[in-house]
Design a protein around this motif. Structure first.
Motif, PDB file in Angstrom:
ATOM      1  N   HIS A   1      24.832   0.152  69.564  1.00 47.60           N
ATOM      2  CA  HIS A   1      25.632   0.686  70.674  1.00 47.60           C
ATOM      3  C   HIS A   1      27.122   0.737  70.341  1.00 47.60           C
ATOM      4  CE1 HIS A   1      22.036  -1.377  72.535  1.00 47.60           C
ATOM      5  NE2 HIS A   1      21.782  -0.101  72.699  1.00 47.60           N
ATOM      6  N   ARG A   2      27.394   0.877  69.034  1.00 40.88           N
ATOM      7  CA  ARG A   2      28.774   1.035  68.606  1.00 40.88           C
ATOM      8  C   ARG A   2      28.840   2.264  67.691  1.00 40.88           C
ATOM      9  NH1 ARG A   2      28.450  -2.971  71.238  1.00 40.88           N
ATOM     10  NH2 ARG A   2      29.736  -4.840  71.235  1.00 40.88           N
TER      11      ARG A   2
ATOM     12  N   GLY B   1      31.474   7.359  61.289  1.00 39.00           N
ATOM     13  CA  GLY B   1      32.157   7.701  62.530  1.00 39.00           C
ATOM     14  C   GLY B   1      31.322   8.468  63.534  1.00 39.00           C
ATOM     15  N   THR B   2      30.001   8.272  63.534  1.00 42.34           N
ATOM     16  CA  THR B   2      29.157   8.986  64.482  1.00 42.34           C
ATOM     17  C   THR B   2      28.533   8.013  65.476  1.00 42.34           C
ATOM     18  OG1 THR B   2      27.254   8.836  62.998  1.00 42.34           O
ATOM     19  CG2 THR B   2      28.553  10.863  62.910  1.00 42.34           C
ATOM     20  N   TYR B   3      28.224   8.544  66.633  1.00 41.21           N
ATOM     21  CA  TYR B   3      27.457   7.799  67.623  1.00 41.21           C
ATOM     22  C   TYR B   3      26.577   8.794  68.364  1.00 41.21           C
ATOM     23  CZ  TYR B   3      26.052   4.705  71.326  1.00 41.21           C
ATOM     24  OH  TYR B   3      25.298   3.963  72.191  1.00 41.21           O
ATOM     25  N   ASN B   4      25.317   8.480  68.472  1.00 44.65           N
ATOM     26  CA  ASN B   4      24.339   9.336  69.141  1.00 44.65           C
ATOM     27  C   ASN B   4      24.340  10.738  68.534  1.00 44.65           C
ATOM     28  OD1 ASN B   4      22.292   9.761  70.964  1.00 44.65           O
ATOM     29  ND2 ASN B   4      23.651  10.232  72.679  1.00 44.65           N
ATOM     30  N   LYS B   5      24.369  10.778  67.192  1.00 41.40           N
ATOM     31  CA  LYS B   5      24.334  12.003  66.401  1.00 41.40           C
ATOM     32  C   LYS B   5      25.570  12.889  66.611  1.00 41.40           C
ATOM     33  CE  LYS B   5      19.366  11.800  66.425  1.00 41.40           C
ATOM     34  NZ  LYS B   5      18.340  11.920  67.465  1.00 41.40           N
ATOM     35  N   LYS B   6      26.579  12.355  67.250  1.00 43.90           N
ATOM     36  CA  LYS B   6      27.806  13.128  67.424  1.00 43.90           C
ATOM     37  C   LYS B   6      28.948  12.437  66.689  1.00 43.90           C
ATOM     38  CE  LYS B   6      27.564  13.466  72.058  1.00 43.90           C
ATOM     39  NZ  LYS B   6      26.182  13.501  72.574  1.00 43.90           N
ATOM     40  N   GLU B   7      29.799  13.235  66.078  1.00 46.48           N
ATOM     41  CA  GLU B   7      30.919  12.661  65.347  1.00 46.48           C
ATOM     42  C   GLU B   7      32.020  12.278  66.321  1.00 46.48           C
ATOM     43  OE1 GLU B   7      33.809  14.334  61.998  1.00 46.48           O
ATOM     44  OE2 GLU B   7      31.737  14.204  61.333  1.00 46.48           O
ATOM     45  N   ILE B   8      32.361  11.002  66.351  1.00 46.06           N
ATOM     46  CA  ILE B   8      33.388  10.516  67.279  1.00 46.06           C
ATOM     47  C   ILE B   8      34.716  10.399  66.548  1.00 46.06           C
ATOM     48  CG2 ILE B   8      33.973   8.682  68.907  1.00 46.06           C
ATOM     49  CD1 ILE B   8      31.332  10.001  69.677  1.00 46.06           C
ATOM     50  N   ILE B   9      34.656   9.803  65.362  1.00 48.46           N
ATOM     51  CA  ILE B   9      35.860   9.627  64.552  1.00 48.46           C
ATOM     52  C   ILE B   9      35.819  10.654  63.426  1.00 48.46           C
ATOM     53  CG2 ILE B   9      37.230   7.984  63.211  1.00 48.46           C
ATOM     54  CD1 ILE B   9      35.473   5.757  64.645  1.00 48.46           C
ATOM     55  N   ALA B  10      36.897  11.352  63.232  1.00 50.92           N
ATOM     56  CA  ALA B  10      36.934  12.367  62.188  1.00 50.92           C
ATOM     57  C   ALA B  10      36.774  11.717  60.822  1.00 50.92           C
ATOM     58  CB  ALA B  10      38.261  13.127  62.253  1.00 50.92           C
ATOM     59  N   ALA B  11      35.809  12.217  60.043  1.00 53.08           N
ATOM     60  CA  ALA B  11      35.572  11.675  58.707  1.00 53.08           C
ATOM     61  C   ALA B  11      36.656  12.162  57.764  1.00 53.08           C
ATOM     62  CB  ALA B  11      34.191  12.116  58.214  1.00 53.08           C
TER      63      ALA B  11
END
Ligand SMILES: [Zn+2]
Length: 59
Positions: free
Chosen positions: A41-42, A48-58
């Motif tokens: 859950h982090r 940098g992904t969570y739930n198959k979505k990129e949250i933090i730009a790689a």
């Protein structure tokens, strides 16, 4: 209101209770994208992904 213990716990009883306060290994899950171990859950710190979505730009 506070609790009122009827009898005082002996040192041995108290220490035996506290003897189980151990640090246990953190629960880690594998990132579905990069496969590195991460906290559940982090956001994955590696990709940098969570739930198959990129949250933090790689980078
Ligand atoms: Zn990852």
């Amino acid at each position: 209101m506070s609790i009122c213990p009827k009898n005082k716990s002996s040192k041995g009883h108290r220490d035996q209770r506290r003897a189980n306060w151990k640090m246990d290994t953190m629960n880690l899950v594998k990132c579905p994208k990069c496969g590195s171990l991460m906290l559940p859950h982090r956001v994955c710190l590696n990709c940098g992904t969570y739930n198959k979505k990129e949250i933090i730009a790689a980078d």
